[in-house]
Design an enzyme around this catalytic site. Sequence first.
Site, PDB file in Angstrom:
ATOM      1  N   ARG A  45       2.872   4.572   6.561  1.00  7.24           N
ATOM      2  CA  ARG A  45       3.247   3.784   7.739  1.00  7.24           C
ATOM      3  C   ARG A  45       3.777   2.400   7.387  1.00  7.24           C
ATOM      4  O   ARG A  45       4.255   1.676   8.267  1.00  7.24           O
ATOM      5  CB  ARG A  45       2.038   3.642   8.671  1.00  7.24           C
ATOM      6  CG  ARG A  45       1.500   4.971   9.186  1.00  7.24           C
ATOM      7  CD  ARG A  45       0.137   4.795   9.834  1.00  7.24           C
ATOM      8  NE  ARG A  45      -0.864   4.400   8.848  1.00  7.24           N
ATOM      9  CZ  ARG A  45      -2.134   4.131   9.149  1.00  7.24           C
ATOM     10  NH1 ARG A  45      -2.549   4.208  10.410  1.00  7.24           N
ATOM     11  NH2 ARG A  45      -2.997   3.782   8.210  1.00  7.24           N
ATOM     12  N   ASP A  95       0.386   3.707   1.812  1.00  9.91           N
ATOM     13  CA  ASP A  95       0.334   4.240   3.173  1.00  9.91           C
ATOM     14  C   ASP A  95       1.748   4.480   3.712  1.00  9.91           C
ATOM     15  O   ASP A  95       2.596   3.588   3.681  1.00  9.91           O
ATOM     16  CB  ASP A  95      -0.413   3.239   4.069  1.00  9.91           C
ATOM     17  CG  ASP A  95      -0.802   3.820   5.415  1.00  9.91           C
ATOM     18  OD1 ASP A  95       0.106   4.255   6.158  1.00  9.91           O
ATOM     19  OD2 ASP A  95      -2.002   3.810   5.740  1.00  9.91           O
ATOM     20  N   HIS A 136      -2.522  -4.211   5.083  1.00  8.72           N
ATOM     21  CA  HIS A 136      -2.143  -3.811   6.445  1.00  8.72           C
ATOM     22  C   HIS A 136      -3.344  -3.335   7.238  1.00  8.72           C
ATOM     23  O   HIS A 136      -4.377  -2.955   6.676  1.00  8.72           O
ATOM     24  CB  HIS A 136      -1.083  -2.698   6.399  1.00  8.72           C
ATOM     25  CG  HIS A 136      -1.590  -1.417   5.829  1.00  8.72           C
ATOM     26  ND1 HIS A 136      -2.092  -0.397   6.615  1.00  8.72           N
ATOM     27  CD2 HIS A 136      -1.693  -0.989   4.547  1.00  8.72           C
ATOM     28  CE1 HIS A 136      -2.463   0.609   5.837  1.00  8.72           C
ATOM     29  NE2 HIS A 136      -2.232   0.279   4.580  1.00  8.72           N
ATOM     30  N   CYS A 144       0.837  -1.193   0.000  1.00 10.31           N
ATOM     31  CA  CYS A 144       0.000   0.000   0.000  1.00 10.31           C
ATOM     32  C   CYS A 144       0.876   1.249   0.000  1.00 10.31           C
ATOM     33  O   CYS A 144       1.993   1.245   0.513  1.00 10.31           O
ATOM     34  CB  CYS A 144      -0.900  -0.021   1.232  1.00 10.31           C
ATOM     35  SG  CYS A 144      -2.115   1.319   1.279  1.00 10.31           S
ATOM     36  N   CYS A 151      -6.013   0.265   7.090  1.00 11.43           N
ATOM     37  CA  CYS A 151      -5.844   0.748   5.711  1.00 11.43           C
ATOM     38  C   CYS A 151      -6.959   1.733   5.371  1.00 11.43           C
ATOM     39  O   CYS A 151      -8.147   1.414   5.492  1.00 11.43           O
ATOM     40  CB  CYS A 151      -5.868  -0.434   4.744  1.00 11.43           C
ATOM     41  SG  CYS A 151      -5.748   0.037   3.009  1.00 11.43           S
TER      42      CYS A 151
END
Length: 201
Positions: A49, A47, A104, A45, A107
């Site tokens: 993080r 993302d 994850h 992803c 999300c």
Amino acid sequence: MQTMTPAHDLADGVARFRREVFPAKAELFARLAEVHRPTTLFIGCSDARVVPELLTQSEPGELFVVRTAGNLVPAHAPGPDGVAASVEYAVAVLGVTEVVVCGHSACGAMTALAEGADLSAAASVAGWLRHADASVARTAGGAGPDRLAALIRENVRAQLANLATHPSVARARAAGNLTLHGWVYDIGSGGVTDVATTTAA
């Protein structure tokens, strides 16, 4: 005290890299300047993080990374497609032997789908998330955190199925040269769950 802007922070990071990190790995980077042979395609992803190299403790040059919102992989279709091109290059040209699709916890893309968020002001996001329609349908009827967790897992499996439609992937799997893994990473605990692994078609 003066507040640093993100651009300054990034510039400071580059300076630290040149001063501290690069010299310690100079031999590795000299080799990488001539050779690019990653063993794994990691599809994760976007993302911030979720950092594939940190999560897998991989050195530069070991992972070929593709990051998309929701770790989505469109099924193969005619026409130009950046994800398809990256998959084909990794599998057919670089010869990776492993592919990981990693979802994850927490999300944003999956949360929007699980909660039926209004994405009318984000038409491109809404269109992109249609690649998760099968996952949404398979987890219909659930609610709350359990629905989100189920959707995240099911989405990883669905994206692996989409990945398998790509000709380069199908050929490599038929030859027994490619293993596909589906992972879910829990941000809070650091845990990684394998939700699907397949070697051959």
